[in-house]
Scaffold this motif. Structure first.
Motif, PDB file in Angstrom:
ATOM      1  N   ILE A  58       0.861  -1.214   0.044  1.00 38.60           N
ATOM      2  CA  ILE A  58      -0.069  -0.079   0.144  1.00 38.60           C
ATOM      3  C   ILE A  58       0.883   1.239   0.051  1.00 38.60           C
ATOM      4  CG2 ILE A  58      -1.730   1.343   1.467  1.00 38.60           C
ATOM      5  CD1 ILE A  58      -2.648  -1.319   2.183  1.00 38.60           C
ATOM      6  N   LYS A  59       1.986   1.240   0.873  1.00 34.46           N
ATOM      7  CA  LYS A  59       2.734   2.443   0.988  1.00 34.46           C
ATOM      8  C   LYS A  59       3.474   2.517  -0.356  1.00 34.46           C
ATOM      9  CE  LYS A  59       3.057   2.220   5.865  1.00 34.46           C
ATOM     10  NZ  LYS A  59       3.824   2.479   7.256  1.00 34.46           N
ATOM     11  N   GLU A  60       3.988   1.702  -0.789  1.00 38.06           N
ATOM     12  CA  GLU A  60       4.910   1.696  -2.380  1.00 38.06           C
ATOM     13  C   GLU A  60       3.871   2.198  -3.265  1.00 38.06           C
ATOM     14  OE1 GLU A  60       6.792  -2.165  -2.838  1.00 38.06           O
ATOM     15  OE2 GLU A  60       7.993  -1.939  -1.229  1.00 38.06           O
ATOM     16  N   ARG A  61       2.499   1.460  -3.215  1.00 41.47           N
ATOM     17  CA  ARG A  61       1.712   2.019  -4.182  1.00 41.47           C
ATOM     18  C   ARG A  61       1.054   3.485  -4.073  1.00 41.47           C
ATOM     19  NH1 ARG A  61      -3.050  -0.864  -2.842  1.00 41.47           N
ATOM     20  NH2 ARG A  61      -1.665  -2.724  -3.355  1.00 41.47           N
ATOM     21  N   LYS A  98      -5.821   8.288   4.384  1.00 40.83           N
ATOM     22  CA  LYS A  98      -5.023   9.719   4.746  1.00 40.83           C
ATOM     23  C   LYS A  98      -4.018   9.285   5.841  1.00 40.83           C
ATOM     24  CE  LYS A  98      -5.795  14.208   6.532  1.00 40.83           C
ATOM     25  NZ  LYS A  98      -6.882  15.187   7.488  1.00 40.83           N
ATOM     26  N   LYS A  99      -4.298   8.404   6.655  1.00 32.46           N
ATOM     27  CA  LYS A  99      -3.356   7.888   7.641  1.00 32.46           C
ATOM     28  C   LYS A  99      -2.173   7.069   7.206  1.00 32.46           C
ATOM     29  CE  LYS A  99      -5.727   9.819  11.183  1.00 32.46           C
ATOM     30  NZ  LYS A  99      -5.066  11.111  11.870  1.00 32.46           N
ATOM     31  N   LEU A 100      -2.618   6.416   6.005  1.00 32.28           N
ATOM     32  CA  LEU A 100      -1.299   5.422   5.521  1.00 32.28           C
ATOM     33  C   LEU A 100      -0.818   6.007   4.412  1.00 32.28           C
ATOM     34  CD1 LEU A 100      -3.343   1.979   5.457  1.00 32.28           C
ATOM     35  CD2 LEU A 100      -1.636   2.609   6.945  1.00 32.28           C
ATOM     36  N   THR A 101      -1.193   6.928   3.632  1.00 33.87           N
ATOM     37  CA  THR A 101      -0.706   7.572   2.611  1.00 33.87           C
ATOM     38  C   THR A 101      -0.495   9.085   2.786  1.00 33.87           C
ATOM     39  OG1 THR A 101      -2.821   8.017   1.337  1.00 33.87           O
ATOM     40  CG2 THR A 101      -1.665   5.853   1.227  1.00 33.87           C
ATOM     41  N   GLY A 102      -0.940   9.786   3.680  1.00 35.71           N
ATOM     42  CA  GLY A 102      -1.113  11.322   3.739  1.00 35.71           C
ATOM     43  C   GLY A 102      -2.052  12.025   2.999  1.00 35.71           C
ATOM     44  N   GLU A 125      -7.889  -8.569  -5.239  1.00 34.20           N
ATOM     45  CA  GLU A 125      -8.437  -7.152  -5.931  1.00 34.20           C
ATOM     46  C   GLU A 125      -8.670  -6.114  -4.892  1.00 34.20           C
ATOM     47  OE1 GLU A 125     -11.934  -7.845  -8.543  1.00 34.20           O
ATOM     48  OE2 GLU A 125     -11.718  -9.862  -8.161  1.00 34.20           O
ATOM     49  N   ILE A 126      -8.494  -6.316  -3.721  1.00 35.61           N
ATOM     50  CA  ILE A 126      -8.682  -5.229  -2.825  1.00 35.61           C
ATOM     51  C   ILE A 126      -7.734  -5.565  -1.680  1.00 35.61           C
ATOM     52  CG2 ILE A 126     -11.183  -4.653  -3.480  1.00 35.61           C
ATOM     53  CD1 ILE A 126     -12.295  -6.411  -1.330  1.00 35.61           C
ATOM     54  N   ASP A 127      -7.507  -4.382  -0.824  1.00 29.77           N
ATOM     55  CA  ASP A 127      -6.761  -4.584   0.210  1.00 29.77           C
ATOM     56  C   ASP A 127      -7.359  -4.650   1.705  1.00 29.77           C
ATOM     57  OD1 ASP A 127      -4.163  -3.908  -0.904  1.00 29.77           O
ATOM     58  OD2 ASP A 127      -4.922  -1.632  -1.329  1.00 29.77           O
ATOM     59  N   MET A 128      -8.590  -4.240   1.545  1.00 29.17           N
ATOM     60  CA  MET A 128      -9.544  -4.522   2.782  1.00 29.17           C
ATOM     61  C   MET A 128     -10.900  -4.558   2.396  1.00 29.17           C
ATOM     62  SD  MET A 128      -8.627  -0.882   4.656  1.00 29.17           S
ATOM     63  CE  MET A 128      -6.840  -1.198   4.729  1.00 29.17           C
TER      64      MET A 128
END
Length: 290
Positions: A58-61, A98-102, A125-128
């Motif tokens: 998620i953070k890289e994406r 917002k918390k994970l990616t800003g 297909e989805i993260d959560m």
């Protein structure tokens, strides 16, 4: 001698073909880079990179891909005019993004139903899943859950004037409507032996069937039913809740770092007042004290 140029040309063509095959099989090449998102499920998808856990991916994406419902007023409902999906679950998804990616804009919402949400999560297909999903022991065998982010309870929706006023009025002769994959059908079948049930793909289909007279009562979580009653004032929620339905955010099994990150975010949202503001915005009252 006249054949020599032709042989050289043929050899060159074989070499070029081999090079092309090698490029297409290169996991770091353009073919798998997902520039247009098609390789990763829509606009970027939720596929985890090889060797990376879900949180790192998620953070890289730079984006969170979340499964939400598009047919559930108050929690996740798509406006046919604007195309925007709005609701309690959507705002929770944005807060997590917002918390994970800003930036809360770094969220991709994918439509799920009670039937499709777990398969979509487990195939990447989805993260959560943030989609009015009740935490149950059976579901824990397939997915991991966050802490509870919303407490609901099962109830009944009927047309105003209906003789059905509570679960005690539901008999085996009552035509009950519900949704495939939801816990609500099993819950009411456990309470009324021999119940007649029709199941639909999503809540809007079930509500349309109720309004068309194809059933006498629609059952699911009270929070979802209140949203339907807001859509059509000819219908009302009746009786006390007869189950506890704690909603959790579902994450692929084994992704403990992402589960912990989501739990930390939920705790922060509750402590800084953001959760209360989202709750009041959609439910119309303060959340009950824990």
């Amino acid at each position: 001698m006249k054949r020599l140029p032709l042989l050289v040309l043929a050899a060159l063509l074989v070499m070029l073909a081999a090079a092309g095959c090698g490029a297409s099989n290169n996991p770091g090449g353009d073919a798998d880079a997902g520039g247009d998102g098609s390789a990763n499920g829509g606009e970027g998808g939720g596929q985890t990179e090889a060797g990376a856990n879900a949180l790192e991916a998620i953070k890289e994406r730079g984006k969170v891909v979340v499964g939400v419902k598009f047919d559930t007023k108050l929690f996740g409902l798509k406006d046919p005019g604007t195309g925007e999906v709005e609701g309690f679950d959507v705002d929770i998804a944005k807060a997590i993004a917002k918390k994970l990616t800003g930036d809360e804009a770094n969220v991709e919402l994918k439509e799920v139903t009670s039937k499709t949400r777990i398969p979509m999560l487990n195939n990447g297909e989805i993260d959560m899943i943030i989609a009015t999903m009740t935490i149950t022991e059976e579901r824990k065998k397939e997915v991991d859950f966050s802490d509870v982010y919303f407490n609901a309870g099962q109830s009944l929706l009927v047309k105003k004037g209906s003789p059905i006023r509570s679960i005690a009025d539901v008999t085996k002769d009552t035509q009950v409507l519900g949704v495939k994959g939801a816990t609500s059908i099993k819950n009411i079948e456990d309470r009324v032996e021999g119940l007649r049930v029709k199941q639909y793909e999503n809540y809007q289909e079930a509500f349309t069937a109720l309004r068309a007279g194809q059933g006498e009562v629609l059952t699911t979580d009270n929070a979802i039913l209140y949203g339907m009653a807001q859509q059509d004032s000819n219908y009302e929620v009746v009786g006390d809740i007869f189950t506890d339905e704690p909603y959790g955010i579902a994450i692929k099994k084994g992704e403990t770092e992402l589960v912990q990150a989501v739990n930390d975010i939920l705790s922060e949202l509750k402590s800084n007042g953001e959760y209360d503001a989202i709750y009041e915005k959609w439910i119309g009252e303060k959340p009950p004290a824990e």
